[in-house]
Scaffold this active site. Structure first.
Site, mmCIF file in Angstrom:
data_model
loop_
_atom_site.group_PDB
_atom_site.id
_atom_site.type_symbol
_atom_site.label_atom_id
_atom_site.label_comp_id
_atom_site.label_asym_id
_atom_site.label_seq_id
_atom_site.Cartn_x
_atom_site.Cartn_y
_atom_site.Cartn_z
ATOM 1 N N GLU A 1 79.848 -15.998 4.884
ATOM 2 C CA GLU A 1 80.358 -15.145 5.963
ATOM 3 C C GLU A 1 80.407 -13.686 5.550
ATOM 4 O OE1 GLU A 1 82.994 -12.839 8.446
ATOM 5 O OE2 GLU A 1 83.330 -13.306 6.323
ATOM 6 N N ASP B 1 83.672 -18.160 0.942
ATOM 7 C CA ASP B 1 83.227 -17.094 0.054
ATOM 8 C C ASP B 1 84.151 -15.883 0.136
ATOM 9 O OD1 ASP B 1 82.235 -16.619 2.700
ATOM 10 O OD2 ASP B 1 80.777 -15.186 1.908
#
Length: 402
Positions: free
Chosen positions: A164, A103
């Site tokens: 994350e 991400d």
């Protein structure tokens, strides 16, 4: 510069020659902001296809459920993308963990969507450094090891999570399971532009304090109201006063309010803590508890606290020092000067270290300006960092531990 053995030289050259830029370009072209579930699904499939070049089994793991406090103080579910897990030779004598994230911080409607080559040759693109470049480095290093004569002694897991950038709340249990029993771990966050690695890290905790008061007419009967906004403001001031001695506190936002003629019934305070140690985290928790209790009593409101210290502080212990020493020595063998320094930033390395596993969490590309439209990576660091990883892994296997 130390002389490499013939086996080491072969692994290093194989890592350097990997087509990392060919992987990176299509990966950066996919918007995989943490909340862009469609983009994350596409990114996860691209990564699964690329990492299928390694042996073992690949699975896309369902995220653990996560809830968050809305602006009105209500718990609501937050959806996340699936996480990639690759398991290779789980019975091998040396077990390592390699971790990264797919991400980025750029949502689907962000104007920063494409990669370009700057005049100085650096690559400017969303996730180029943080950390799709690091994923390309990880894959190149592991492919080089798999093509060596040492692969049979090495077992490992690769975890690439989808959340994350928002705290790994839906992937923390997966990371903890993968860390269990590992001799060491590498995480592929970017290093600084000069190659400096992150050493000790502080921790972080994000909390939402939902305040429920009582509405009333601001002119006719204000004394019957209980102003949630004022109570939230006092919470912010009390918590800000708790900063110091290894603890920073950032009251970041208050959601709530009402028309000017109504006493506000709801408010939510968002606050971030950065403890440098476990003691500082304990003091932060005590400050939270006492502030919530005292403000609730003093303002006759209800205060509900939601959140956690999701990234424990990451000190450098003896095992971590040995791992840093091994990577430093590998760098010297490659003509690189590898140093490290403490940082206030956090990442999945914090979570892995909390499991008792020595970890270096900035094994990715050299770059900078992350989390901004100026994010860049230095292309020559792809081969450089792949070689550093491959040689470090090989020496871990040769020595049998960190």
């Amino acid at each position: 510069m130390d002389v490499l053995t013939s086996a080491e030289a072969a692994v290093v050259e194989r890592a350097r020659a990997a087509p990392m830029l060919a992987h990176l370009e299509p990966w950066v072209a996919v918007n995989s902001g943490t909340r862009n579930l469609t983009g994350l699904a596409r990114m996860a499939q691209l990564l699964a296809d690329a990492f299928s070049a390694l042996p073992g089994g690949i699975a896309l793991i369902k995220p653990d459920p996560v809830e968050a406090i809305s602006a009105t103080g209500r718990l609501q579910p937050i959806e996340h993308g699936r996480h990639l897990l690759l398991t290779v030779r789980p019975q091998a004598p040396i077990q390592l963990l390699f971790a990264g994230h797919m991400d980025t911080v750029y949502p689907a409607d962000h104007p920063f969507q494409k990669m370009r080559v700057r005049e100085d040759g650096a690559l400017n693109g969303p996730g180029a450094a943080d950390m799709k470049g690091g994923l390309a480095v990880m894959l190149a290093a592991l492919e080089a090891i798999e093509n060596s004569g040492f692969a049979g002694r090495l077992g490992y897991q690769v975890v690439i999570n989808s959340d994350e950038e928002t705290g790994s709340l839906s992937s923390a249990p997966l990371i903890a399971r993968a860390a269990r029993g590992k001799a060491a771990a590498f995480v592929y966050e970017p290093s600084l532009a000069d190659g400096t690695l992150a050493g000790a890290r502080g921790g972080t905790g994000n909390f939402s304090l939902a305040v429920t008061g009582r509405s009333a007419h601001a002119g006719r009967n204000p004394e019957e109201g209980r102003n949630a906004l004022v109570a939230a403001a006092e919470l912010a001031l009390r918590l800000a006063d708790a900063a110091g001695d290894g603890l920073t506190v950032n009251p970041a936002r208050i959601d709530g309010g009402s028309p000017n003629n109504v006493v506000p019934e709801h408010a939510v305070l968002r606050v971030n803590f950065r403890p440098a140690s476990l003691d500082a985290a304990a003091r932060a928790q005590a400050a939270l508890d006492s502030a919530a209790t005292e403000v609730a009593a003093g303002h006759d409101v209800r205060v509900e606290c939601h959140g956690s210290f999701n990234r424990p502080p990451k000190p450098i212990d003896a095992a971590a020092e040995r791992l840093f020493g091994l990577v430093r020595d590998a760098g010297q063998s490659l003509g690189l000067s590898v140093g490290w320094r403490d940082t206030g930033g956090v990442c999945d390395g914090n979570n892995i270290a909390a499991c008792g596993v020595p970890v270096i969490d900035t094994m990715g590309v050299r770059g900078g300006a992350i989390h901004s439209p100026e994010e860049y990576m230095l292309p020559d660091s792809l081969a450089e960092r792949a070689a550093l990883s491959a040689l470090s892994i090989l020496r871990l296997v040769e020595r049998g531990s960190a």
